[in-house]
Design an enzyme around this catalytic site. Sequence first.
Site: not given
Length: 296
Positions: A138, A167, A209
Amino acid sequence: MNFSYPFSGLGVALITPFDKEGRIDWTALSNVVESLIAGKVDFLCVLGTTAETPTLSKEERMQVLQYVIKQNRGRIPIMVGCSGNCTATAVNDIKEYQIDGVDGILSCVPFYNKPSQEGIYRHFSALAKASSKPIILYNIPGRTGVNMSVDTCMRIVRENPNVIGVKEASGNMDQIRETIARAPENFKVIIGDDSLAMQAIKDGAVGVISVVGNAMPKSFGQMIHYCMEGDFAKAQPIQDKFAPVYSLLFKEGSPCGIKDLMASRNMIENVTRLPLVPVSDQLHRQIVEGFKDIAE
């Protein structure tokens, strides 16, 4: 071992609802999970930043994870956040998590202490070695204070086969495109910004997301699913409706904005834990006005 990638399309960074006394509201959490699954969300991200995870005790984090796993009943994949700026602690947390029913672990670049690229590489390599589950990196420099370079990302992936995705929430489309272009076949890029989701999917990302998806899984999800099908002509009018209001949800911190929107629609109580506070009256009015014409 072959690690498949289960997270594509619309994922939602699940909020943690609290009651008026600041305790976890389990009934509201159950209702939110059910509304997301009914709204055709493709996967859930539990205990991310949007969940106010830093304000949850270790016991509460374990309780939330197990509650969502039980509520989900295996219907859609679950990603769980497990991050930290002490590598040894993060490794220990991964080992202690009860992760039967979890399909992957999301872990952000260590925050506050601003490690070098070598430090980021070693941190994630240690987490990968400790984890029996796939890991999604991330990258969110706006929160962590340091950007994970594409070179570092690719180095981590090459040497750790259970690191299956990233992400990307750097907001830097050039970096995101480069990551997509250089990614090996078994490694996927998922976008972390609702406002950039359409463009990122056009460029090869496998989904988003989402924060706004907590309140609007059907309408926002329809746009994402059109994008995933390559039908950007149908997706564009929906994107045009959302475009002016994305930023409202982050104007006074997240998840303060999305909680205000959800509370205005009687989904949850408008309660956050300090240091986060509910949005101002002025922003509340802007959120209600901005979203009133977006059907769900």
